[in-house]
Design a protein around this motif. Structure first.
Motif, PDB file in Angstrom:
ATOM      1  N   SER A 148       0.838  -1.039   0.032  1.00  0.00           N
ATOM      2  CA  SER A 148       0.015  -0.037  -0.272  1.00  0.00           C
ATOM      3  C   SER A 148       0.932   1.269  -0.033  1.00  0.00           C
ATOM      4  O   SER A 148       0.882   1.854   0.885  1.00  0.00           O
ATOM      5  CB  SER A 148      -0.814   0.203   1.143  1.00  0.00           C
ATOM      6  OG  SER A 148      -1.824   1.061   1.150  1.00  0.00           O
ATOM      7  N   PRO A 149       1.263   1.471  -0.915  1.00  0.00           N
ATOM      8  CA  PRO A 149       2.470   2.834  -1.400  1.00  0.00           C
ATOM      9  C   PRO A 149       1.481   4.012  -1.181  1.00  0.00           C
ATOM     10  O   PRO A 149       0.310   3.948  -1.323  1.00  0.00           O
ATOM     11  CB  PRO A 149       3.049   2.393  -2.431  1.00  0.00           C
ATOM     12  CG  PRO A 149       2.143   1.688  -3.430  1.00  0.00           C
ATOM     13  CD  PRO A 149       1.301   0.815  -2.320  1.00  0.00           C
ATOM     14  N   PRO A 150       2.463   5.270  -1.242  1.00  0.00           N
ATOM     15  CA  PRO A 150       1.668   6.294  -1.204  1.00  0.00           C
ATOM     16  C   PRO A 150       0.872   6.528  -2.716  1.00  0.00           C
ATOM     17  O   PRO A 150       1.181   6.324  -3.704  1.00  0.00           O
ATOM     18  CB  PRO A 150       2.849   7.339  -1.104  1.00  0.00           C
ATOM     19  CG  PRO A 150       3.840   6.619  -0.395  1.00  0.00           C
ATOM     20  CD  PRO A 150       3.732   5.291  -0.666  1.00  0.00           C
ATOM     21  N   ASP A 151      -0.368   7.073  -2.348  1.00  0.00           N
ATOM     22  CA  ASP A 151      -1.178   7.334  -3.356  1.00  0.00           C
ATOM     23  C   ASP A 151      -1.471   5.893  -4.292  1.00  0.00           C
ATOM     24  O   ASP A 151      -1.976   5.979  -5.450  1.00  0.00           O
ATOM     25  CB  ASP A 151      -0.535   8.245  -4.603  1.00  0.00           C
ATOM     26  CG  ASP A 151      -0.445   9.668  -4.112  1.00  0.00           C
ATOM     27  OD1 ASP A 151      -1.198  10.004  -3.189  1.00  0.00           O
ATOM     28  OD2 ASP A 151       0.511  10.303  -4.403  1.00  0.00           O
ATOM     29  N   GLY A 152      -1.452   4.965  -3.477  1.00  0.00           N
ATOM     30  CA  GLY A 152      -1.771   3.454  -3.743  1.00  0.00           C
ATOM     31  C   GLY A 152      -3.216   2.917  -3.392  1.00  0.00           C
ATOM     32  O   GLY A 152      -3.960   3.820  -2.751  1.00  0.00           O
ATOM     33  N   GLY A 153      -3.160   1.689  -3.591  1.00  0.00           N
ATOM     34  CA  GLY A 153      -4.536   1.236  -3.122  1.00  0.00           C
ATOM     35  C   GLY A 153      -4.478   0.603  -1.553  1.00  0.00           C
ATOM     36  O   GLY A 153      -3.628   0.820  -1.079  1.00  0.00           O
ATOM     37  N   PHE A 154      -5.747   0.132  -1.572  1.00  0.00           N
ATOM     38  CA  PHE A 154      -5.849  -0.217   0.065  1.00  0.00           C
ATOM     39  C   PHE A 154      -5.573  -1.872  -0.014  1.00  0.00           C
ATOM     40  O   PHE A 154      -5.054  -2.548  -1.208  1.00  0.00           O
ATOM     41  CB  PHE A 154      -7.405  -0.363   0.365  1.00  0.00           C
ATOM     42  CG  PHE A 154      -8.344  -1.019  -0.683  1.00  0.00           C
ATOM     43  CD1 PHE A 154      -8.538  -2.496  -0.304  1.00  0.00           C
ATOM     44  CD2 PHE A 154      -8.752  -0.542  -1.924  1.00  0.00           C
ATOM     45  CE1 PHE A 154      -9.385  -3.223  -1.252  1.00  0.00           C
ATOM     46  CE2 PHE A 154      -9.632  -1.358  -2.712  1.00  0.00           C
ATOM     47  CZ  PHE A 154      -9.882  -2.520  -2.297  1.00  0.00           C
ATOM     48  N   ALA A 155      -5.097  -2.412   1.219  1.00  0.00           N
ATOM     49  CA  ALA A 155      -4.755  -3.693   1.329  1.00  0.00           C
ATOM     50  C   ALA A 155      -5.089  -4.086   2.889  1.00  0.00           C
ATOM     51  O   ALA A 155      -5.300  -3.266   3.636  1.00  0.00           O
ATOM     52  CB  ALA A 155      -3.423  -3.736   1.086  1.00  0.00           C
ATOM     53  N   VAL A 156      -4.914  -5.312   2.984  1.00  0.00           N
ATOM     54  CA  VAL A 156      -5.113  -5.774   4.379  1.00  0.00           C
ATOM     55  C   VAL A 156      -3.669  -6.739   4.536  1.00  0.00           C
ATOM     56  O   VAL A 156      -3.385  -7.523   3.683  1.00  0.00           O
ATOM     57  CB  VAL A 156      -6.178  -6.856   4.500  1.00  0.00           C
ATOM     58  CG1 VAL A 156      -6.341  -7.651   5.858  1.00  0.00           C
ATOM     59  CG2 VAL A 156      -7.561  -5.921   4.568  1.00  0.00           C
ATOM     60  N   ASN A 157      -3.226  -6.630   5.636  1.00  0.00           N
ATOM     61  CA  ASN A 157      -1.946  -7.538   6.070  1.00  0.00           C
ATOM     62  C   ASN A 157      -2.265  -8.256   7.410  1.00  0.00           C
ATOM     63  O   ASN A 157      -2.987  -7.679   8.296  1.00  0.00           O
ATOM     64  CB  ASN A 157      -0.673  -6.814   5.966  1.00  0.00           C
ATOM     65  CG  ASN A 157      -0.377  -6.494   4.741  1.00  0.00           C
ATOM     66  OD1 ASN A 157       0.336  -7.286   4.053  1.00  0.00           O
ATOM     67  ND2 ASN A 157      -0.565  -5.286   3.857  1.00  0.00           N
ATOM     68  N   VAL A 158      -1.544  -9.390   7.519  1.00  0.00           N
ATOM     69  CA  VAL A 158      -1.838 -10.030   8.946  1.00  0.00           C
ATOM     70  C   VAL A 158      -0.238 -10.274   9.418  1.00  0.00           C
ATOM     71  O   VAL A 158       0.555 -10.870   8.762  1.00  0.00           O
ATOM     72  CB  VAL A 158      -2.514 -11.370   8.768  1.00  0.00           C
ATOM     73  CG1 VAL A 158      -2.451 -11.965  10.248  1.00  0.00           C
ATOM     74  CG2 VAL A 158      -3.865 -11.049   8.408  1.00  0.00           C
ATOM     75  N   PHE A 159      -0.062  -9.955  10.785  1.00  0.00           N
ATOM     76  CA  PHE A 159       1.260 -10.316  11.162  1.00  0.00           C
ATOM     77  C   PHE A 159       1.182 -11.171  12.538  1.00  0.00           C
ATOM     78  O   PHE A 159       0.224 -11.166  13.157  1.00  0.00           O
ATOM     79  CB  PHE A 159       1.769  -8.922  11.680  1.00  0.00           C
ATOM     80  CG  PHE A 159       2.000  -7.983  10.262  1.00  0.00           C
ATOM     81  CD1 PHE A 159       2.994  -7.863   9.328  1.00  0.00           C
ATOM     82  CD2 PHE A 159       0.897  -7.098  10.229  1.00  0.00           C
ATOM     83  CE1 PHE A 159       3.067  -7.086   8.428  1.00  0.00           C
ATOM     84  CE2 PHE A 159       0.937  -6.158   9.126  1.00  0.00           C
ATOM     85  CZ  PHE A 159       2.018  -6.158   8.348  1.00  0.00           C
ATOM     86  N   LEU A 160       2.329 -11.713  12.860  1.00  0.00           N
ATOM     87  CA  LEU A 160       2.536 -12.673  13.847  1.00  0.00           C
ATOM     88  C   LEU A 160       3.782 -12.022  14.683  1.00  0.00           C
ATOM     89  O   LEU A 160       4.882 -11.858  14.164  1.00  0.00           O
ATOM     90  CB  LEU A 160       2.643 -14.300  13.588  1.00  0.00           C
ATOM     91  CG  LEU A 160       2.660 -14.957  14.732  1.00  0.00           C
ATOM     92  CD1 LEU A 160       1.431 -15.220  15.360  1.00  0.00           C
ATOM     93  CD2 LEU A 160       2.994 -16.553  14.031  1.00  0.00           C
TER      94      LEU A 160
END
Length: 239
Positions: A148-160
């Motif tokens: 999800s860079p500047p002026d980019g799209g949306f996203a979902v991430n998951v972390f552990l």
């Protein structure tokens, strides 16, 4: 007066047979989603650098965004510099998450991350009545590094998290985020569905340009922002 086409009318026995045939497909899809989730639990992971984000109280390391929990979901809200109203899709999507305490039992947290400067991001959060916790990645490469860079799209991430080490375990964007929302699931149950032109619908079904039925960011602010009442209605105008 009927404005749109209607489904055919049949007797209860015929309806039950058609419903049961559809339910067979629905149950198969449920089992496939179970299998996909099982595969997701078997994905490898990637070790993350020690990023620093900006929170409401100042700089915060990515590992501390977990607030002691072991699992973290981040929604990366689109942000466009200088705009009064940000992405209506992101604004509407995140407006539905008002009670996330149930994640405590799963040792998890769900937060918003955006490229906007933290002061602007928090002001926007208040304007639209968003209830989630927000962080800014404006001074970090974190957003760009996870899709999800500047002026980019949306996203979902998951972390552990394992101690002070953070790993990235999953990512999606586009329509992949639909599995996180109840809105489309409810709308897809309706006889006319989403009513968008790209959808496969019977002849005569109401259809509109894609996104045209989505709430604007201004609408979200009127429903949930300052001045709206506790049940999501704009203030009474006295009429």
């Amino acid at each position: 007066m009927t404005v749109h086409a209607l489904p055919p009318v049949v007797d209860a026995a015929v309806w039950e047979r058609r419903l049961e045939a559809l339910r067979t497909r629905e149950k198969a899809a449920t089992r496939e989603l179970d299998a996909i989730a099982a595969e997701r639990r078997r994905l490898p992971m990637v070790r993350m650098p020690d990023y620093t984000l900006e929170g409401e109280d100042g700089p915060v390391r990515l590992v501390d965004v977990f607030e002691g929990r072991s699992q973290l979901i981040t929604y990366h809200h689109m942000w466009f510099a200088g705009k009064e109203w940000q992405c209506p899709g992101c604004t509407g999507f995140t407006s539905q998450y008002t009670r996330l305490e149930f994640l405590d039992a799963y040792d998890a947290r769900f937060v918003v991350v955006t490229q906007g400067p933290i002061d602007e991001a928090l002001a926007y959060k208040r304007r639209v009545g968003n209830r989630m916790t927000w962080y800014s990645t404006a001074g970090s490469s974190f957003g760009a590094d996870v899709g999800s860079p500047p002026d980019g799209g949306f996203a979902v991430n998951v972390f552990l998290r394992d101690g002070d080490t953070v790993y990235r375990t999953w990512h999606t964007d586009g329509r992949g985020t639909e599995q996180l929302t109840h809105t489309f699931a409810l709308i897809d149950l309706l006889p006319y569905g989403r009513q968008e032109q790209w959808q496969d619908s019977p002849e005569g079904w109401p259809q509109s340009p894609t996104y045209s039925r989505w709430a604007r960011s201004e609408d979200i602010a009127a429903l949930y922002g300052p001045g709206a009442d506790d049940v999501g209605r704009p203030p009474h105008d006295g009429r």
